[in-house]
Scaffold this motif. Structure first.
Motif, PDB file in Angstrom:
ATOM      1  N   ALA A 204      -7.588  15.024  64.694  1.00 46.70           N
ATOM      2  CA  ALA A 204      -6.181  14.792  65.069  1.00 46.70           C
ATOM      3  C   ALA A 204      -5.239  15.730  64.318  1.00 46.70           C
ATOM      4  O   ALA A 204      -4.224  16.187  64.861  1.00 46.70           O
ATOM      5  CB  ALA A 204      -5.806  13.341  64.798  1.00 46.70           C
ATOM      6  N   ILE A 205      -5.580  16.030  63.089  1.00 43.29           N
ATOM      7  CA  ILE A 205      -4.696  16.899  62.304  1.00 43.29           C
ATOM      8  C   ILE A 205      -4.743  18.322  62.855  1.00 43.29           C
ATOM      9  O   ILE A 205      -3.713  19.008  62.915  1.00 43.29           O
ATOM     10  CB  ILE A 205      -5.075  16.876  60.816  1.00 43.29           C
ATOM     11  N   PHE A 206      -5.925  18.764  63.284  1.00 42.75           N
ATOM     12  CA  PHE A 206      -6.014  20.099  63.893  1.00 42.75           C
ATOM     13  C   PHE A 206      -5.132  20.168  65.139  1.00 42.75           C
ATOM     14  O   PHE A 206      -4.419  21.162  65.350  1.00 42.75           O
ATOM     15  CB  PHE A 206      -7.457  20.438  64.269  1.00 42.75           C
ATOM     16  N   LEU A 207      -5.173  19.121  65.936  1.00 40.28           N
ATOM     17  CA  LEU A 207      -4.368  19.122  67.159  1.00 40.28           C
ATOM     18  C   LEU A 207      -2.880  19.155  66.824  1.00 40.28           C
ATOM     19  O   LEU A 207      -2.093  19.825  67.503  1.00 40.28           O
ATOM     20  CB  LEU A 207      -4.721  17.896  68.007  1.00 40.28           C
TER      21      LEU A 207
ATOM     22  N   VAL B 115       5.791  27.692  55.547  1.00 34.59           N
ATOM     23  CA  VAL B 115       5.476  26.274  55.718  1.00 34.59           C
ATOM     24  C   VAL B 115       5.039  25.666  54.389  1.00 34.59           C
ATOM     25  O   VAL B 115       5.423  24.557  54.031  1.00 34.59           O
ATOM     26  CB  VAL B 115       4.370  26.084  56.779  1.00 34.59           C
ATOM     27  N   ASN B 116       4.240  26.419  53.651  1.00 37.62           N
ATOM     28  CA  ASN B 116       3.728  25.919  52.375  1.00 37.62           C
ATOM     29  C   ASN B 116       4.857  25.620  51.403  1.00 37.62           C
ATOM     30  O   ASN B 116       4.823  24.616  50.689  1.00 37.62           O
ATOM     31  CB  ASN B 116       2.775  26.950  51.772  1.00 37.62           C
ATOM     32  N   GLU B 117       5.873  26.478  51.393  1.00 39.45           N
ATOM     33  CA  GLU B 117       6.978  26.275  50.471  1.00 39.45           C
ATOM     34  C   GLU B 117       7.932  25.189  50.967  1.00 39.45           C
ATOM     35  O   GLU B 117       8.454  24.418  50.185  1.00 39.45           O
ATOM     36  CB  GLU B 117       7.770  27.582  50.285  1.00 39.45           C
ATOM     37  N   LEU B 118       8.159  25.142  52.279  1.00 39.09           N
ATOM     38  CA  LEU B 118       9.134  24.181  52.811  1.00 39.09           C
ATOM     39  C   LEU B 118       8.631  22.748  52.719  1.00 39.09           C
ATOM     40  O   LEU B 118       9.365  21.862  52.301  1.00 39.09           O
ATOM     41  CB  LEU B 118       9.461  24.515  54.264  1.00 39.09           C
ATOM     42  N   THR B 119       7.391  22.547  53.144  1.00 37.58           N
ATOM     43  CA  THR B 119       6.916  21.159  53.240  1.00 37.58           C
ATOM     44  C   THR B 119       5.500  20.955  52.731  1.00 37.58           C
ATOM     45  O   THR B 119       5.022  19.826  52.678  1.00 37.58           O
ATOM     46  CB  THR B 119       6.918  20.702  54.705  1.00 37.58           C
ATOM     47  N   GLY B 120       4.803  22.054  52.422  1.00 36.35           N
ATOM     48  CA  GLY B 120       3.403  21.921  52.028  1.00 36.35           C
ATOM     49  C   GLY B 120       2.524  21.420  53.164  1.00 36.35           C
ATOM     50  O   GLY B 120       1.407  20.983  52.933  1.00 36.35           O
ATOM     51  N   GLY B 121       3.048  21.488  54.381  1.00 40.71           N
ATOM     52  CA  GLY B 121       2.285  20.978  55.517  1.00 40.71           C
ATOM     53  C   GLY B 121       2.506  19.491  55.741  1.00 40.71           C
ATOM     54  O   GLY B 121       2.001  18.914  56.706  1.00 40.71           O
ATOM     55  N   GLY B 122       3.253  18.855  54.840  1.00 39.66           N
ATOM     56  CA  GLY B 122       3.463  17.418  54.943  1.00 39.66           C
ATOM     57  C   GLY B 122       4.739  17.071  55.670  1.00 39.66           C
ATOM     58  O   GLY B 122       5.389  17.944  56.245  1.00 39.66           O
ATOM     59  N   PRO B 123       5.125  15.800  55.709  1.00 41.61           N
ATOM     60  CA  PRO B 123       4.372  14.723  55.082  1.00 41.61           C
ATOM     61  C   PRO B 123       3.155  14.323  55.903  1.00 41.61           C
ATOM     62  O   PRO B 123       3.212  14.319  57.125  1.00 41.61           O
ATOM     63  CB  PRO B 123       5.374  13.558  55.048  1.00 41.61           C
ATOM     64  N   ASN B 124       2.062  14.125  55.209  1.00 41.31           N
ATOM     65  CA  ASN B 124       0.820  13.693  55.863  1.00 41.31           C
ATOM     66  C   ASN B 124       0.410  14.620  57.005  1.00 41.31           C
ATOM     67  O   ASN B 124       0.092  14.169  58.100  1.00 41.31           O
ATOM     68  CB  ASN B 124       0.933  12.237  56.372  1.00 41.31           C
ATOM     69  N   HIS B 125       0.462  15.903  56.738  1.00 41.04           N
ATOM     70  CA  HIS B 125      -0.023  16.928  57.670  1.00 41.04           C
ATOM     71  C   HIS B 125       0.805  17.033  58.939  1.00 41.04           C
ATOM     72  O   HIS B 125       0.380  17.700  59.884  1.00 41.04           O
ATOM     73  CB  HIS B 125      -1.489  16.661  58.048  1.00 41.04           C
TER      74      HIS B 125
END
Lengths: 291, 458
Positions: free
Chosen positions: A61-64, A231-241
């Protein structure tokens, strides 16, 4: 310059680049493909598991979510970036005082390190302490404040804005080169025939710049598919991916969860998508051109 | 014409040379060699500090050791370590210790990549789970004999020295880890809220009392979601819901994460988020920003641990800071007074270092100093930090804040490792995701527990 034009000397001069490319690019891709068929965890001996990593991808689901976010960024940035970069290149093509300085200054976002770009925009877009939210509070419109980043929905759109801001100048430079390559005789002839500025743009400039657009779109596709630092700096990929892109998710899986095998299968998939999109688009576009 | 050709060839040769040299620079040793995009890494070569007091090596055999720390700014964030290394080198002029600091999020990745490329340093901080993985692959040295022969084991407070299943020692505890809330007594006094440690709040009292802050626009707990590991205090809560009692069965597959006690824990985390206990921009703030904001006066409490006492002491209200283990749970498991209280992460010596007798002896000399009386004194009195070793000095001479925090370490609450230190390597990330997911309302407690179980099953 005869010594340079012999085939032997040409080949010798190409050797360092070839070795560099082979070692750092080709070999890395081969190693990634190898690990994608294993359950390697970063330590120990990788065990061959066949296509299990690949079969896992499409039920992840996270990949999608990451794929969806990446698609939003790609499509939106295409819609915004190309017209904007063409317009900016058109303006820069007009001779005016200080034109050179404007060209240099407009290239600044592209030369700033992407991590710094992410940090700058974090302090603009943060819903609590960011510049944008503070501005809306200052003008008495707190209701206009939304979770630009760090929420469920708006992050991919915010990332698109940042991405466009950062890369517009680069694409403008390519567009400008395309504009410069058009002979002024054609414009003169059009002007003699009574064509106005708008007609000139749509019937002369744009058709003659098709190759430039093809190049820009291909670069934009490959660039958009590998968005990471912002993306890494703004949100780290979160919250919860929820704001993951393909590359940030690949990075997270590989280096935070030590699932090198699965992470490499994601990276191989991104490579295939990237190649199919860009090569397919270029071939199709060039075929239409030659038709 | 011939001269122009000659100049062109010379120019081309020098261009090629610059290209080759720049490639060589990319592969030089140190933090950059791992290829990890480390945004916060710094190299502190302590041998270049204090040039006025540097002593020339008394023998020709100079031993250089590399030490990797899991903090970017060692001098500020791990002052005890920094000062110990400095003092040790002054006392041992033939030993040079190169310290390299990397932010904790990147440190593990760096160690993993270095192990693959054979670039591990001589000594490094490691998470306990990573230590066990490296040990299994033969990358770490067995320290058992050295620890006992040198009497290093006697320096530790009871219970912190971790023995492996075969009673060997591969990691030495790094620093005291007691996850806690620091709270600003001025804000508590302003809103007439009692002190949580004095009144020994339970969970309901914690949530209800904090609503006073929420109603007055004060964030109850400052924390940073961009640092997923900033849930140390939540790990203490999980300890109170029986994690140490169950983990062996969970690791062996006899028990599932989807059990009543863990579901109760996740339900509490859900309530934590629903009751606005965290800042509204928690998802775009990291731990260091949260801590800095709290030190600047924002928020009633900050979710942190005793390792931060040196930074917390920078606050203007430093003499008005209380420390608290967090609430007790009426529906918890076992003794209510249990918490994370251990040596967080550990120091390991690499097998590569152990192959060189001089280096290995120097490394163990350092640890003997670091954990001994002098090293402990430096930590407490100069670094203003706590250790996992016995301090024989006069604690009443320490700062009030350090005394309070020290009391938290020495009290009668039963101490356990961090929950993530008891899980397999790589699982911590999923745990952080599960807890944050529930706190932010993205997962239900059931989903969070199932996610953990799915990770174990995979």
């Amino acid at each position: 310059m005869r010594w340079l034009s012999t085939i032997r000397n040409k080949l010798i001069l190409h050797i360092p680049s070839f070795l560099f490319f082979t070692f750092y690019s080709v070999l890395s891709v081969i190693m990634a493909i190898y690990y994608s068929f294993t359950d390697f965890k970063g330590l120990g001996t990788p065990e061959f598991i066949g296509f299990r990593n690949y079969s896992r991808i499409f039920s992840d689901a996270i990949f999608l979510t990451a794929f969806n976010n990446t698609l939003i960024i790609l499509v939106l940035s295409s819609v915004i970036l190309l017209p904007l970069s063409f317009a900016w290149a058109y303006i820069l093509d007009i001779p005016f005082k200080g034109n050179g300085l404007v060209k240099v200054m407009s290239f600044t976002p592209y030369v700033i390190a992407p991590i710094i770009v992410g940090t700058i925009w974090l302090f603009i877009l943060d819903p609590e302490i960011g510049l944008l939210s503070s501005f809306f509070r200052a003008i008495g419109k707190p209701g206009w404040i939304h979770q630009w980043i760090g929420g469920d929905k708006l992050t991919p759109y915010s990332v698109t804005i940042v991405w466009v801001w950062q890369t517009m100048c680069f694409h403008s430079t390519i567009m400008l080169a395309g504009l410069k390559s058009i002979s002024h005789d054609i414009y003169e002839a059009a002007s003699v025939d009574g064509a106005g500025r708008i007609k000139t743009i749509f019937f002369i400039t744009l058709p003659l710049m098709k190759e430039t657009f093809i190049t820009n779109i291909a670069l934009q596709i490959t660039g958009g598919l590998k968005i990471f630092e912002v993306v890494n700096e703004l949100t780290g990929g979160g919250p919860n991916h929820k704001s993951e892109t393909l590359i940030t998710y690949m990075y997270s899986i590989t280096f935070s969860r030590y699932k090198y095998g699965y992470g490499m299968s994601l990276s191989v998939l991104v490579l295939i998508i990237s190649a199919v999109f860009s090569i397919g688009y270029i071939k199709n576009a060039r075929q239409k051109l030659s038709d | 014409m011939k001269n122009i050709m000659l100049y062109k060839r010379i120019f081309a040769f020098f261009l090629a040379l610059i290209l080759v040299l720049s490639l060589a620079a990319c592969t030089s040793s140190g933090a950059s060699s791992s290829g990890i995009p480390s945004s916060e890494s710094s190299t502190t070569d302590s041998s270049e500090e204090d040039e006025e007091s540097a002593v020339e090596p008394v023998s020709d055999e100079v031993v250089t050791l590399t030490l990797w720390e899991y903090v970017a700014d060692i001098e500020r964030t791990a002052p005890g370590v920094y000062l110990c290394v400095k003092q040790f080198m002054e006392d041992h002029p033939n030993v040079i210790i190169d310290m390299v600091g990397t932010a904790s999020e990147e440190h593990n990745k760096k160690v993993l990549l270095a192990s693959q490329s054979g670039d591990l340093p001589d000594m490094t901080t490691l998470e306990w789970s990573m230590m066990r993985e490296l040990k299994a692959e033969g990358f770490l040295a067995d320290l058992t004999d050295e620890v006992y022969n040198r009497g290093i084991d006697d320096f530790f407070v009871p219970g912190v020295l971790q023995l492996e299943e075969d009673n060997t020692i591969y990691g030495l505890p790094y620093e005291a880890c007691v996850c806690c809330y620091f709270y600003n007594k001025e804000i508590f006094d302003q809103y007439n809220v009692g002190y949580p440690d004095v009144e020994e709040w339970n969970w309901d009292e914690f949530i209800n009392n904090c609503q006073v802050f929420v109603e007055n626009g004060v964030t109850p707990v400052m924390c940073g979601g961009l640092s997923p590991w900033n849930i140390g205090i939540q790990q203490s809560f999980l300890v109170r819901y029986g994690f140490p009692d169950y983990i062996e069965k969970i690791n062996s597959g006899e028990m599932s994460w989807v059990n009543d006690d863990f579901l109760h824990f996740f339900e509490k985390m859900q309530e934590y988020g629903e009751k606005n206990m965290m800042p509204s921009n928690v998802t775009t703030m990291d731990y260091f920003q949260a801590l800095d904001q709290w030190i600047g006066g924002t928020g009633a409490m900050v979710s942190s641990g005793v390792w931060a006492v040196n930074q917390v002491a920078e606050a203007e209200f430093a003499d008005q800071i209380g420390v608290w283990h967090g609430p007790v749970f009426e529906d918890g498991v076992g003794d209510k007074h249990r918490t994370v209280k251990s040596g967080t992460i550990c120091y390991g010596v690499t097998a590569k270092c152990a192959e060189d007798t001089a280096k290995f002896n120097a490394a163990m000399d350092f640890f003997e100093f670091f954990y001994g009386e002098e090293g402990t004194r430096i930590h407490y009195e100069e670094g203003n930090t706590l250790t996992v070793t016995k301090y024989s000095g006069d604690k009443s001479k320490l700062s009030p804040l350090l005394q309070n925090v020290g009391a938290l370490v020495d009290d009668d609450w039963t101490g356990y490792l961090l929950c993530t230190d008891m899980m397999p390597a790589g699982t911590a990330d999923v745990f952080y995701d599960a807890v944050w997911g529930v706190m932010l309302g993205n997962y239900t407690p059931q989903q969070a527990a199932e996610q953990m179980q799915a990770e174990y099953d995979s």
